[in-house]
Write a protein that holds these residues in place. Structure first.
Motif: not given
Length: 549
Positions: A438-466
Motif C-alpha cells: 500500500p505504500e507504493n500505490w498511486s493517487l489514483l489507486e488510493k482513490a479507487r480503494a475509496s470509490f463506490d459507483a453509487e455514492r462517490s461524487g462526479d469529481l474527487l478533489l485531492l489537495l497537496k500534502s502541505h
C-alpha cells in the motif's frame, strides 16, 4: 462490584507501571475465548512511534506482541467512518460502501441531501439535527457477523465514544452496541438500556457534574509545552484538560472520555461473562477522544502527549483487570486513520510551506466561479462537504450543461496551486482495484480503494500534502485528516496474546488484513474473494497462524 470496577478505571492520577503477566506459551491451535478489537481514533503511526520509548502500561504490553508499525488505512478518504469500516470487515471502502463520514445523494427525498454513514435516511429525521442510527449502509459482514453465522451463541458487543465507530466495527445483528451521548451511553432507538448501562450512565452523570482540575504533565511532555496562536486571543499546545462542572464537550475532548469507555467495556465483559463460555466472543472498543483532541488542539502539543500517556495507563489497568478474570483473550489495536498537525505549529518547526486551504476551493465558491464562467446560473452547480473530497454536480443540468460545468470546474481546480489532482468519476471507475504494497500505490489507486459507483461524487478533489483543508481555525477545528497522504494513512497494527512471542514487521500491511488474521485464530473460514485483506501470520519463526487461510 460494578461501581468499584468503573471507579478504578476512571483514574484521577497517573498509575505506576503495571506488572505484566508472566509469559506462558499458548498453543497456536487453542482458540482464544475473547477477541478484543480496539480502535484509537486518529492514533497515527507517527504518534505511536514517537512516544514508544515512554510506554509503561497497555501500549507497552501490546508493543511486546506482534507489531506492525507501518499499517495502512490504504484508501484516499482517511476519515473515521471508512476507517472503522475496514478494521473488522477485511475490506476497503470500495467494497464496504463507506466512502466517507458522509456523502451526498441528490435524489434523496428530503431537503438535506447529505447522507451520514451511520444513519438510515429512510427514517424520519436526518441531517445535522438528528438521525436514526443504523448499519444499513455497510455492505459487507463484519467479523462478528461471520462469527454469529458460524455459531449463533457467539456474543458480539461494541462500546465506543462515537456511534459510527461502534456501528462500523460491530455491523448488523450485534448483541450490544453502545456509544457516548451527552446523556450517557445510548444505542439504537428500539433497544432499552439494561441495568448495567443505566448504572454506568449514573456514574457518568456524577463524574460530569464534578469539575476536573486537569492532569499533571508527564516528563516526556515538557518539551511540547509551547503555545501556538491560532487566531486573536486563542492558543493551543499547553492544555491540561481542566474542565468546569457539567461541560460535556470538554469531557468528550479529553482523556476522561476514553477512561469511561474502557471502564464500561471492562464492566461489560464481567457482566456478560464474555470469554467465559465454550464459543469465542468479540468485543470492539472505540476510543474516540484522541480524534477530538487532535482536531481541537493538533497532535504535537501537551494535549496529545497527555492523552497518549493516559491511554497507555488506562489500557494497562484494563488488561490488568482482565488478567484477574483469567480469560484467554487476544487483543488487536489499530486506528481508523492518522492525522496532520496544525500548519501554524508546522511553520514554527521547520516547515514554512505548510498552509491553510484557500476559500476559493470550497464548494460554494466553486459554484459561484463556475456559474460566472459558464453563464449557467444554478445556485448549487457544485456541491460537497468541504474544500476537498467528493464533489457532486447539480441534477438540474442538461447533458450539455453538465459537460460545460465539468470542463469549467476541472479547469479551475487544476489551475489552482493548492490542488494536487482532480479525478473524474469515469477515471476512477476505469482504474483496477489496487494491489501490492500500500505504500507504493498511486493517487489514483488510493482513490479507487475509496470509490463506490453509487455514492462517490462526479469529481474527487485531492489537495497537496502541505495544505490543511480548514480555512479558518478560529471558530472550530484547528487540524484534521482525510487526505490520501501517508501521515493520514499510516496507523499501527498490534496483536497481543498471553504467551505470544514478540516480533516486529516494518513492511507495510493494511487494516483490511486484520479481520482474516483474527478469523484464522478461531478457525473461521473467510472466502478470499469476499475480502480485500490477507491473513497475517502471527507466529514468530516457524509455524503459521493462518493455517491456509
Amino acid at each position: 462490584m460494578l461501581k468499584k470496577a468503573i471507579a478504578a478505571l476512571l483514574l484521577a492520577a497517573p498509575l505506576p507501571a503495571l506488572a505484566q503477566p508472566a509469559a506462558s506459551t499458548v498453543p497456536a491451535a487453542v482458540q482464544p475465548r475473547l477477541i478484543i478489537a480496539i480502535s484509537v481514533d486518529q492514533f497515527s503511526a507517527d504518534l505511536f512511534n514517537q512516544y514508544r520509548p515512554f510506554y509503561s502500561g497497555g501500549l507497552k504490553r501490546l508493543s511486546e506482541g506482534a507489531v506492525f508499525p507501518r499499517g495502512y488505512q490504504s484508501h484516499a478518504a482517511t476519515e473515521t467512518c471508512p476507517g472503522h469500516s475496514t478494521i473488522l470487515t477485511g475490506s476497503r471502502p470500495s467494497r464496504t460502501g463507506i466512502i466517507a463520514n458522509s456523502w451526498m445523494d441528490l435524489n434523496v427525498a428530503r431537503a438535506n441531501k447529505t447522507i451520514y454513514c451511520a444513519e438510515d435516511e429512510s427514517q424520519p429525521g436526518g441531517g445535522a439535527s438528528g438521525y436514526v442510527a443504523s448499519p444499513v449502509h455497510l455492505r459487507v459482514p463484519t467479523l462478528g457477523q461471520r462469527m454469529k453465522a458460524a455459531n449463533p451463541a457467539a456474543r458480539v458487543v461494541a462500546v465506543a465514544g462515537k456511534d459510527r465507530a461502534a456501528i462500523m466495527m460491530a455491523g448488523a445483528n450485534a448483541d450490544q452496541v453502545w456509544w457516548l451521548t451527552p446523556k450517557g451511553y445510548a444505542s439504537y432507538q428500539d433497544i432499552p438500556a439494561p441495568p448495567l448501562v443505566e448504572r454506568v450512565n449514573q456514574i457518568f452523570a456524577q463524574r460530569l457534574a464534578a469539575p476536573n482540575p486537569g492532569f499533571d504533565l508527564p516528563p516526556q511532555c515538557a518539551a511540547k509545552d509551547i503555545a501556538v496562536s491560532t487566531g486573536p486571543g486563542k492558543t493551543v499546545g499547553t492544555g491540561r484538560f481542566a474542565r468546569p462542572a457539567g461541560n460535556f464537550h470538554a469531557f468528550r475532548t479529553s482523556p476522561e472520555q476514553d477512561a469511561l469507555t474502557l471502564a464500561f467495556a471492562a464492566a461489560t465483559i464481567e457482566s456478560m461473562g464474555l470469554g467465559k463460555q465454550p464459543q469465542t466472543d468479540i468485543l470492539s472498543i472505540g476510543l474516540s477522544a484522541m480524534d477530538l483532541i487532535g482536531h481541537a488542539y493538533g497532535n504535537e502539543g501537551t494535549e496529545s502527549c497527555i492523552q497518549i500517556d493516559r491511554i497507555d495507563r488506562e489500557l494497562g489497568a484494563f488488561f490488568d483487570q482482565l488478567d484477574r478474570q483469567e480469560i484467554d483473550y487476544v487483543v488487536m489495536l489499530t486506528a481508523d486513520h492518522g492525522g496532520h498537525d496544525l500548519p501554524e505549529r508546522h511553520r514554527q518547526n521547520a516547515m514554512p510551506m505548510q498552509q491553510r486551504v484557500d476559500r476559493a476551493l470550497t464548494p460554494r465558491a466553486l459554484s459561484e466561479a463556475v456559474a460566472a464562467k459558464t453563464g449557467i446560473g444554478s445556485k448549487d452547480l457544485v456541491r460537497g462537504d468541504g474544500p476537498s473530497g467528493d464533489l457532486y454536480f447539480s441534477l438540474d443540468l442538461t447533458r450539455a450543461q453538465r459537460a460545460r460545468v465539468e470542463t469549467a470546474t476541472l479547469a479551475l481546480l487544476r489551475a489552482h496551486p493548492q490542488v494536487e489532482a482532480v479525478f473524474t468519476k469515469a477515471q476512477i471507475a476505469a482504474a483496477p482495484s489496487p494491489s501490492g504494497p500500500p505504500e507504493n500505490w498511486s493517487l489514483l489507486e488510493k482513490a479507487r480503494a475509496s470509490f463506490d459507483a453509487e455514492r462517490s461524487g462526479d469529481l474527487l478533489l485531492l489537495l497537496k500534502s502541505h495544505v490543511t483543508p480548514i480555512a479558518d481555525p478560529a471558530h472550530g477545528f484547528v487540524a484534521t485528516h482525510g487526505s490520501p497522504w501517508d501521515g493520514d494513512r499510516r496507523v499501527p497494527i498490534l496483536f497481543w496474546r498471553k504467551g505470544m512471542r514478540h516480533f516486529e514487521q516494518p513492511l507495510g500491511v493494511e487494516t483490511a488484513d486484520i479481520m482474516p488474521t483474527l478469523a484464522a485464530l478461531i478457525d473461521l473460514p473467510v472466502p478470499r474473494d469476499e475480502i480485500d485483506g490477507r491473513c497475517l501470520d502471527l507466529i514468530a519463526g516457524e509455524g503459521d497462524s493462518c493455517r491456509g487461510n
